[in-house]
Design an enzyme around this catalytic site. Structure first.
Site, PDB file in Angstrom:
ATOM      1  N   ILE A 255      34.588  -3.233   5.790  1.00  0.00           N
ATOM      2  CA  ILE A 255      33.686  -3.426   5.022  1.00  0.00           C
ATOM      3  C   ILE A 255      32.404  -4.248   5.636  1.00  0.00           C
ATOM      4  O   ILE A 255      31.314  -4.469   5.290  1.00  0.00           O
ATOM      5  CB  ILE A 255      34.210  -4.342   3.810  1.00  0.00           C
ATOM      6  CG1 ILE A 255      34.814  -5.502   4.114  1.00  0.00           C
ATOM      7  CG2 ILE A 255      34.977  -3.447   2.863  1.00  0.00           C
ATOM      8  CD1 ILE A 255      35.082  -6.541   3.105  1.00  0.00           C
TER       9      ILE A 255
ATOM     10  N   GLY B  71      30.245  -7.718  12.431  1.00  0.00           N
ATOM     11  CA  GLY B  71      29.524  -8.751  12.913  1.00  0.00           C
ATOM     12  C   GLY B  71      29.408  -8.745  14.531  1.00  0.00           C
ATOM     13  O   GLY B  71      29.766  -7.734  15.114  1.00  0.00           O
TER      14      GLY B  71
ATOM     15  N   GLY C 216      33.287  -9.209  15.946  1.00  0.00           N
ATOM     16  CA  GLY C 216      34.517  -8.889  15.274  1.00  0.00           C
ATOM     17  C   GLY C 216      33.868  -7.663  13.981  1.00  0.00           C
ATOM     18  O   GLY C 216      32.857  -7.191  13.590  1.00  0.00           O
TER      19      GLY C 216
ATOM     20  N   VAL D 147      35.017  -7.007   9.565  1.00  0.00           N
ATOM     21  CA  VAL D 147      35.581  -7.535   8.537  1.00  0.00           C
ATOM     22  C   VAL D 147      36.151  -6.440   7.741  1.00  0.00           C
ATOM     23  O   VAL D 147      35.491  -5.375   7.392  1.00  0.00           O
ATOM     24  CB  VAL D 147      34.554  -8.308   7.507  1.00  0.00           C
ATOM     25  CG1 VAL D 147      35.269  -8.816   5.999  1.00  0.00           C
ATOM     26  CG2 VAL D 147      34.096  -9.477   7.972  1.00  0.00           C
TER      27      VAL D 147
ATOM     28  N   LYS E 245      38.877 -10.876   8.397  1.00  0.00           N
ATOM     29  CA  LYS E 245      37.889 -10.894   9.510  1.00  0.00           C
ATOM     30  C   LYS E 245      38.708 -11.038  10.891  1.00  0.00           C
ATOM     31  O   LYS E 245      39.499 -11.709  11.196  1.00  0.00           O
ATOM     32  CB  LYS E 245      37.104 -12.071   9.425  1.00  0.00           C
ATOM     33  CG  LYS E 245      36.042 -12.186  10.380  1.00  0.00           C
ATOM     34  CD  LYS E 245      35.068 -13.464   9.911  1.00  0.00           C
ATOM     35  CE  LYS E 245      33.955 -13.775  10.781  1.00  0.00           C
ATOM     36  NZ  LYS E 245      33.138 -14.850  10.267  1.00  0.00           N
TER      37      LYS E 245
ATOM     38  N   ASP F  75      24.010 -21.649  10.194  1.00  0.00           N
ATOM     39  CA  ASP F  75      23.710 -20.272  10.033  1.00  0.00           C
ATOM     40  C   ASP F  75      23.464 -19.513   8.768  1.00  0.00           C
ATOM     41  O   ASP F  75      23.941 -18.637   8.414  1.00  0.00           O
ATOM     42  CB  ASP F  75      24.618 -19.444  10.785  1.00  0.00           C
ATOM     43  CG  ASP F  75      24.106 -18.084  11.338  1.00  0.00           C
ATOM     44  OD1 ASP F  75      23.101 -17.682  11.182  1.00  0.00           O
ATOM     45  OD2 ASP F  75      24.995 -17.191  11.739  1.00  0.00           O
TER      46      ASP F  75
HETATM   47  P1  ADP Z   1      30.217 -12.443  11.221  1.00  0.00           P
HETATM   48  O1  ADP Z   1      30.704 -13.784  11.711  1.00  0.00           O
HETATM   49  O2  ADP Z   1      30.651 -11.088  12.105  1.00  0.00           O
HETATM   50  O3  ADP Z   1      28.568 -12.522  10.927  1.00  0.00           O
HETATM   51  P2  ADP Z   1      30.692 -12.766   8.362  1.00  0.00           P
HETATM   52  O4  ADP Z   1      31.868 -13.649   7.860  1.00  0.00           O
HETATM   53  O5  ADP Z   1      29.237 -13.191   7.995  1.00  0.00           O
HETATM   54  O6  ADP Z   1      31.071 -12.134   9.669  1.00  0.00           O
HETATM   55  O7  ADP Z   1      31.031 -11.559   7.801  1.00  0.00           O
HETATM   56  C1  ADP Z   1      30.260 -10.222   7.766  1.00  0.00           C
HETATM   57  C2  ADP Z   1      29.850  -9.101   6.628  1.00  0.00           C
HETATM   58  O8  ADP Z   1      31.332  -8.840   6.377  1.00  0.00           O
HETATM   59  C3  ADP Z   1      29.452 -10.197   5.483  1.00  0.00           C
HETATM   60  O9  ADP Z   1      27.921 -10.309   5.740  1.00  0.00           O
HETATM   61  C4  ADP Z   1      29.445  -9.439   4.506  1.00  0.00           C
HETATM   62  O10 ADP Z   1      29.026  -8.060   4.373  1.00  0.00           O
HETATM   63  C5  ADP Z   1      31.195  -8.904   4.848  1.00  0.00           C
HETATM   64  N1  ADP Z   1      32.239  -9.770   4.265  1.00  0.00           N
HETATM   65  C6  ADP Z   1      32.562 -10.875   4.845  1.00  0.00           C
HETATM   66  N2  ADP Z   1      33.603 -11.613   4.217  1.00  0.00           N
HETATM   67  C7  ADP Z   1      33.515 -11.021   3.243  1.00  0.00           C
HETATM   68  C8  ADP Z   1      34.451 -11.102   1.786  1.00  0.00           C
HETATM   69  N3  ADP Z   1      35.227 -12.121   1.676  1.00  0.00           N
HETATM   70  N4  ADP Z   1      34.325 -10.294   0.803  1.00  0.00           N
HETATM   71  C9  ADP Z   1      33.528  -9.241   0.925  1.00  0.00           C
HETATM   72  N5  ADP Z   1      32.740  -9.012   2.020  1.00  0.00           N
HETATM   73  C10 ADP Z   1      32.786  -9.686   3.169  1.00  0.00           C
HETATM   74 MG    MG Z   2      29.526 -15.421  12.259  1.00  0.00          MG
END
Ligand code: ADP
Ligand code: MG
Ligand code: MG
Length: 348
Positions: free
Chosen positions: A43, A46, A49, A51, A64, A165
């Site tokens: 879904i 990043g 990695g 998610v 994640k 961030d």
């Molecule tokens: P990164 O560190 O790679 O940026 P994030 O934790 O910000 O990872 O998550 C990347 C994306 O994944 C988010 O912008 C969102 O779109 C989706 N995402 C992350 N966690 C969730 C969650 N718990 N439920 C739904 N979508 C999520």
């Molecule tokens: Mg991050």
């Protein structure tokens, strides 16, 4: 494996299967949960990695998955989520962290509550909101930030935490219309009793587009923890601005009132490219002293006007002028309450 030695207590604890979690879920249970999840589909993506949506005993969870052990973000994010008293309705709900080491390498994962409406960024690109939703979203973000920033005193208290961030991609939209803050890989904790920051706050981390001028400029005073909180407030002001643009407002078009919202726009999209450098941001923020535009129409609606005022305080060049998250939360809570009161009177 060589990378395990010399890492933190938390990692040792996870590997050693013993307890010690601050989240309320014993680590052994966390590992059991991790073994029981079934990944359904990706879904989010990043830099280090992806998610995924996963199923745990018939319930949806988000997982994640971190692909590289060289990056400290899994460890850091796991550490932050284990902070005592971190749980809050506007902080992404942590479920478990796990590390699997095999001959082929390591897989690290972080399991959290799943929010099907996704990130605020994705949500705002697809949807407009009314000004009631605007206040709820902005207040909930401020509540989450206030919970992070403010200490809870006592022997089992909570340290101050700065996120570093904040951006619409790191905020998720809950089904009740509130938001919660996610992605804690860059967060720093501050122990006020020992006057210590828990990791070396390596300069200039975060997303360049959302970086505060003093971070871009390298003039941030890292000896004072409040500097990191003020930098978060700057980033939050840009998120509030993104929210305001997508708020529908009654506005005369060709003589008759119409509900109007602006197109979704990333902050500074009119001034920098899609992946701005620190230098690009320095030109915009420091040399030009520019900030995103506040349209006149926002001044004609009470809720939009109050939030625009908050935004302008929070993106001020001088970090000391910016409002604290707690103060923003209280102001927005009043706005929410006065609205309920108005509606109440209306219905009588
Ligand atoms: P990164 O560190 O790679 O940026 P994030 O934790 O910000 O990872 O998550 C990347 C994306 O994944 C988010 O912008 C969102 O779109 C989706 N995402 C992350 N966690 C969730 C969650 N718990 N439920 C739904 N979508 C999520
Ligand atoms: Mg991050
Ligand atoms: Mg992120």
């Amino acid at each position: 494996e060589s990378y395990i030695s010399g890492t933190s207590n938390l990692l040792q604890t996870l590997i050693g299967h013993s307890s010690g979690s601050g989240s309320g879920i014993p680590l052994l249970v966390q590992r059991t949960i991790a073994k029981q999840i079934r990944i359904e589909r990706q879904i989010g993506e990043g830099r280090f990695g992806k998610v995924c949506l996963a199923n745990w005993r018939g319930e949806h969870v988000a997982v994640k998955v971190f692909t590289t052990i060289n990056d400290q973000s899994w460890l850091r994010e796991t550490e932050i989520y284990q902070t005592v008293l971190l749980r809050h309705e506007n902080i992404l709900g942590f479920i478990a962290a796990d590390l699997k080491v095999s001959a082929g390498g390591a897989q690290m994962m972080l399991i959290t509550e799943y929010h099907k409406r996704g990130s605020l960024y994705d949500f705002l690109k697809e949807n407009t909101i009314d000004t009631t939703q605007l206040v709820v979203m902005a207040r909930s973000i401020a509540s989450g930030l206030a919970h992070l920033h403010e200490p809870i005193n006592g022997t089992h208290g909570k340290p101050c935490i700065a996120h570093r961030d904040i951006k619409s991609r790191n905020i998720l939209v809950k089904t009740n219309g509130e938001c919660c803050i996610a992605d804690f890989a860059l967060a720093v904790r501050y122990d006020s009793r020992r006057n210590e920051i828990d990791i070396a706050p390596n300069l200039r981390v975060g997303t360049r587009r959302y970086m505060a001028p003093e971070v871009v400029n390298d003039t941030i005073d890292v000896t004072s923890f409040s500097s990191f909180k003020s930098a978060d407030m700057y980033s939050a002001s840009l998120v509030f601005w993104e929210l305001c643009r997508r708020s529908r407002q009654s506005w005369p078009v060709g003589g008759s009132p119409m509900l109007q919202a602006d197109e979704y726009m990333l902050p500074y999209a009119n001034l920098v490219g899609s992946d701005p450098s620190v230098e690009d941001m320095r030109v915009v923020l420091i040399i030009q002293g520019a900030r995103p535009d506040i349209p006149i129409r926002w001044k004609c609606d009470n809720r939009l006007r109050v939030i625009s005022e908050i935004i302008q305080f929070c993106w001020h060049q001088n970090p000391n002028v910016r409002l604290a998250a707690l103060r923003v939360m209280k102001t927005l809570r009043k706005l929410e309450d006065s609205e309920t009161l108005e509606n109440g009177i209306h219905h009588v």
